[in-house]
Each structure stands twice: as structure tokens, then as C-alpha cells.
Design an enzyme around this catalytic site. Structure first.
Site, PDB file in Angstrom:
ATOM      1  N   LYS A  11    -103.577  53.648 -29.837  1.00  0.00           N
ATOM      2  CA  LYS A  11    -103.942  54.636 -30.925  1.00  0.00           C
ATOM      3  C   LYS A  11    -104.998  54.323 -32.131  1.00  0.00           C
ATOM      4  O   LYS A  11    -106.231  53.429 -30.901  1.00  0.00           O
ATOM      5  CB  LYS A  11    -102.690  54.056 -32.402  1.00  0.00           C
ATOM      6  CG  LYS A  11    -101.074  54.219 -31.900  1.00  0.00           C
ATOM      7  CD  LYS A  11    -100.192  54.441 -32.203  1.00  0.00           C
ATOM      8  CE  LYS A  11     -99.209  54.586 -32.148  1.00  0.00           C
ATOM      9  NZ  LYS A  11     -97.589  53.961 -33.494  1.00  0.00           N
ATOM     10  N   TYR A  51     -94.418  63.671 -32.821  1.00  0.00           N
ATOM     11  CA  TYR A  51     -93.683  62.519 -33.460  1.00  0.00           C
ATOM     12  C   TYR A  51     -92.704  63.151 -34.023  1.00  0.00           C
ATOM     13  O   TYR A  51     -92.215  62.746 -35.331  1.00  0.00           O
ATOM     14  CB  TYR A  51     -94.517  61.616 -34.552  1.00  0.00           C
ATOM     15  CG  TYR A  51     -94.768  60.863 -33.708  1.00  0.00           C
ATOM     16  CD1 TYR A  51     -94.228  59.991 -33.177  1.00  0.00           C
ATOM     17  CD2 TYR A  51     -96.780  60.824 -33.818  1.00  0.00           C
ATOM     18  CE1 TYR A  51     -94.456  59.288 -33.195  1.00  0.00           C
ATOM     19  CE2 TYR A  51     -96.916  59.389 -33.692  1.00  0.00           C
ATOM     20  CZ  TYR A  51     -95.923  58.088 -32.547  1.00  0.00           C
ATOM     21  OH  TYR A  51     -97.193  57.287 -31.978  1.00  0.00           O
TER      22      TYR A  51
HETATM   23  P1  CMP Z   1     -94.077  54.514 -32.649  1.00  0.00           P
HETATM   24  O1  CMP Z   1     -93.738  53.607 -31.799  1.00  0.00           O
HETATM   25  O2  CMP Z   1     -95.541  54.885 -31.937  1.00  0.00           O
HETATM   26  O3  CMP Z   1     -93.170  55.332 -33.138  1.00  0.00           O
HETATM   27  C1  CMP Z   1     -92.887  55.451 -34.324  1.00  0.00           C
HETATM   28  C2  CMP Z   1     -94.154  54.990 -35.304  1.00  0.00           C
HETATM   29  O4  CMP Z   1     -93.817  55.037 -36.576  1.00  0.00           O
HETATM   30  C3  CMP Z   1     -94.092  53.612 -34.957  1.00  0.00           C
HETATM   31  O5  CMP Z   1     -94.463  53.111 -33.359  1.00  0.00           O
HETATM   32  C4  CMP Z   1     -94.606  53.563 -36.473  1.00  0.00           C
HETATM   33  O6  CMP Z   1     -96.488  53.360 -35.486  1.00  0.00           O
HETATM   34  C5  CMP Z   1     -94.449  54.137 -37.050  1.00  0.00           C
HETATM   35  N1  CMP Z   1     -93.956  53.680 -38.330  1.00  0.00           N
HETATM   36  C6  CMP Z   1     -92.366  53.271 -38.299  1.00  0.00           C
HETATM   37  N2  CMP Z   1     -92.216  52.367 -39.452  1.00  0.00           N
HETATM   38  C7  CMP Z   1     -92.839  52.995 -40.093  1.00  0.00           C
HETATM   39  C8  CMP Z   1     -93.446  52.593 -41.620  1.00  0.00           C
HETATM   40  N3  CMP Z   1     -92.243  52.308 -42.665  1.00  0.00           N
HETATM   41  N4  CMP Z   1     -94.438  52.787 -42.269  1.00  0.00           N
HETATM   42  C9  CMP Z   1     -95.241  53.764 -41.295  1.00  0.00           C
HETATM   43  N5  CMP Z   1     -95.956  53.107 -40.632  1.00  0.00           N
HETATM   44  C10 CMP Z   1     -94.248  53.079 -39.782  1.00  0.00           C
END
Ligand code: CMP
Length: 140
Positions: A11, A51
Site C-alpha cells: 500500500k 474494495y
Molecule cells: P485490507 O486487508 O486491505 O482490507 C480492507 C481494508 O480496510 C483493511 O485492510 C484496512 O486497511 C481498512 N480498514 C479496516 N478497518 C478500518 C478502520 N476501522 N478504519 C480505516 N480503515 C480500515
């Protein structure tokens, strides 16, 4: 255990701190093979489509802005049980809960800026890999 492929994303918080090589070393030390890789800059719309499953979550807009804020490295990792193995190497989503030695424990800055993404199941891995790569780009 079967050989699997999983989609990984390094990222913007990690590419901006020049951590691509250190993160790739963690994958390779764990026996994961990087069989495809490219550095790209997503638009917010492209991040939003990737996403989409999270679109009702309160953090969705912030997540899409962040993923479009700088370069990402998208990659396909291959190995025995690669989906679970990658999730083990990444550590918990929230770096405060990630096990010592994992990528997120060592490098992530917050739950939002958590350095890496990895597919969570075979079905999502197939969809996520095909979002970024054509079959001809995967050389195992
Ligand atoms: P990822 O594995 O890329 O999948 C979804 C993403 O959403 C996760 O990693 C986090 O980076 C993001 N995410 C999950 N929970 C939160 C949160 N409470 N606030 C901000 N971002 C989040």
C-alpha cells in the site's frame, strides 16, 4: 496442501517509505514466490471497485482516498497454502494486534494505513488477481 495463488498489494504508506524490498523479503523468506508484480497508481474509482465489498463501511471513502494517494505494488504470490500463509506473514489488520515479526507489526502505521492487503479466500483471490493481471502475465 495445494499450491495456491493470492493477490497482494503493498500500500501507499509502505511504498512511500521505500519498504517494497523489505516486505518482499518477508514473503520470500516464508516460501511465497512472487510470480507477478507491478507498481501502479490507482484512481479513487479503481480503488473503489476493488474494495466494493466494503462500500457500506464507514471507512470506505477514507480507504479509497488512501489507496489512491500514492503508488501501490500489486503482486501475485504463489505457494503451498499461499492464501493463509500470506495472511500469517501480514499479521492482523490492526497493527496493534499483529504478532511480532509480521509485516504489519513491523511496518504498519494504523488500521487504515496498514502496509499490505492480501486476499482472504480462494474465490476472492481469483477475482482480485484477475482485476489486476491477465493470465499471460502470471509466470509460475
Ligand atoms: P485490507 O486487508 O486491505 O482490507 C480492507 C481494508 O480496510 C483493511 O485492510 C484496512 O486497511 C481498512 N480498514 C479496516 N478497518 C478500518 C478502520 N476501522 N478504519 C480505516 N480503515 C480500515
Amino acid at each position: 496442501m495445494a499450491t495456491e495463488r493470492t493477490l497482494s498489494i503493498i500500500k501507499p504508506d509502505a511504498t512511500s517509505r521505500n519498504l517494497t524490498g523489505k516486505i518482499n523479503a518477508k514473503f520470500e523468506e516464508a516460501g511465497l514466490r512472487i510470480i507477478a508484480q507491478k507498481r501502479i497508481k490507482l484512481t479513487k474509482a479503481q480503488a473503489g471497485t476493488f474494495y466494493e465489498v466494503h462500500k457500506e463501511r464507514p471507512f470506505y471513502d477514507e480507504l479509497c482516498d488512501f489507496m489512491a494517494s500514492g503508488p501501490v505494488v500489486v503482486q501475485v504470490l504463489e505457494g503451498e497454502g499461499a492464501i493463509a500463509k500470506n495472511r500469517e506473514v501480514m499479521g492482523a489488520t490492526n497493527p496493534a494486534e499483529a504478532a511480532p515479526g509480521t509485516i504489519r507489526a513491523e511496518f504498519a502505521e494504523s488500521v487504515g494505513e496498514n502496509s499490505v492487503h492480501g486476499s482472504d479466500a480462494p474465490e476472492t483471490a481469483a477475482v482480485e488477481i484477475s482485476y489486476f493481471f491477465a493470465g499471460i502475465e502470471l509466470v509460475g
